[in-house]
Design a protein around this motif. Sequence first.
Motif, PDB file in Angstrom:
ATOM      1  N   GLU A 219       5.621  -7.323   5.946  1.00  0.00           N
ATOM      2  CA  GLU A 219       4.725  -6.495   6.754  1.00  0.00           C
ATOM      3  C   GLU A 219       3.956  -5.483   5.913  1.00  0.00           C
ATOM      4  OE1 GLU A 219       5.418  -3.273  10.239  1.00  0.00           O
ATOM      5  OE2 GLU A 219       6.436  -5.204  10.513  1.00  0.00           O
ATOM      6  N   GLU A 220       4.610  -4.852   4.950  1.00  0.00           N
ATOM      7  CA  GLU A 220       3.929  -3.841   4.137  1.00  0.00           C
ATOM      8  C   GLU A 220       2.828  -4.458   3.280  1.00  0.00           C
ATOM      9  OE1 GLU A 220       2.446  -0.529   3.176  1.00  0.00           O
ATOM     10  OE2 GLU A 220       4.063  -0.639   4.633  1.00  0.00           O
ATOM     11  N   LYS A 221       3.051  -5.672   2.808  1.00  0.00           N
ATOM     12  CA  LYS A 221       2.044  -6.366   2.009  1.00  0.00           C
ATOM     13  C   LYS A 221       0.816  -6.699   2.878  1.00  0.00           C
ATOM     14  CE  LYS A 221       1.884 -10.259  -1.231  1.00  0.00           C
ATOM     15  NZ  LYS A 221       2.658 -11.366  -1.807  1.00  0.00           N
TER      16      LYS A 221
ATOM     17  N   ARG B 148      -0.031  -5.086   5.621  1.00  0.00           N
ATOM     18  CA  ARG B 148      -0.647  -3.793   5.952  1.00  0.00           C
ATOM     19  C   ARG B 148      -1.533  -3.315   4.792  1.00  0.00           C
ATOM     20  NH1 ARG B 148       3.722  -1.221   7.725  1.00  0.00           N
ATOM     21  NH2 ARG B 148       3.330  -1.738   9.874  1.00  0.00           N
ATOM     22  N   GLU B 149      -1.048  -3.454   3.560  1.00  0.00           N
ATOM     23  CA  GLU B 149      -1.854  -3.068   2.399  1.00  0.00           C
ATOM     24  C   GLU B 149      -3.131  -3.900   2.329  1.00  0.00           C
ATOM     25  OE1 GLU B 149      -1.737  -2.791  -2.490  1.00  0.00           O
ATOM     26  OE2 GLU B 149      -0.060  -3.739  -1.445  1.00  0.00           O
TER      27      GLU B 149
ATOM     28  N   ARG C 242      -5.566  -2.736   4.947  1.00  0.00           N
ATOM     29  CA  ARG C 242      -6.211  -1.471   4.546  1.00  0.00           C
ATOM     30  C   ARG C 242      -7.299  -1.722   3.508  1.00  0.00           C
ATOM     31  NH1 ARG C 242      -0.938   0.985   4.947  1.00  0.00           N
ATOM     32  NH2 ARG C 242      -0.536   0.477   2.783  1.00  0.00           N
TER      33      ARG C 242
ATOM     34  N   GLY D 211       0.123  -4.821  10.105  1.00  0.00           N
ATOM     35  CA  GLY D 211       1.059  -5.522   9.239  1.00  0.00           C
ATOM     36  C   GLY D 211       1.439  -6.920   9.683  1.00  0.00           C
TER      37      GLY D 211
END
Length: 124
Positions: free
Chosen positions: A54-56, A58-59, A62, A76
């Motif tokens: 999820e963080e990847k 989300r990055e 962005r 995410g």
Amino acid sequence: MRRFALACSTLLWLGLLPACSSRGLEERAREAADRIREQAGMVQELALSQRVPEEKVREAQRLLAELGEYMGEIHGRVDMVTVNAIEAFQASHGLEPDGMLTDETLERLRAAAEERRRERAAKG
């Protein structure tokens, strides 16, 4: 009818279709177009089913938003809007536009965003 003739002549010129009658040519052009649509659908299904942290995602969302490629919510999750934005970025940066969020795509996103920030800073 004109579209098929144009598509057929293009496919003939590219060597993807053998010379044949007008009627057979139209049929082959339709079949080729159907195969292309089917393959595109399979690529999108694969891209939508990719498992990315999820963080990847989300990055990437962005960075894509910063570059003007993504207008969706930064949540995410890999969805159709995210896949389409990734494909557009990949296509415009010399990568295979498959919608897959690979390490290479993420690195290119980071580099492109950094370059954009430098350009903005230089302008004042």
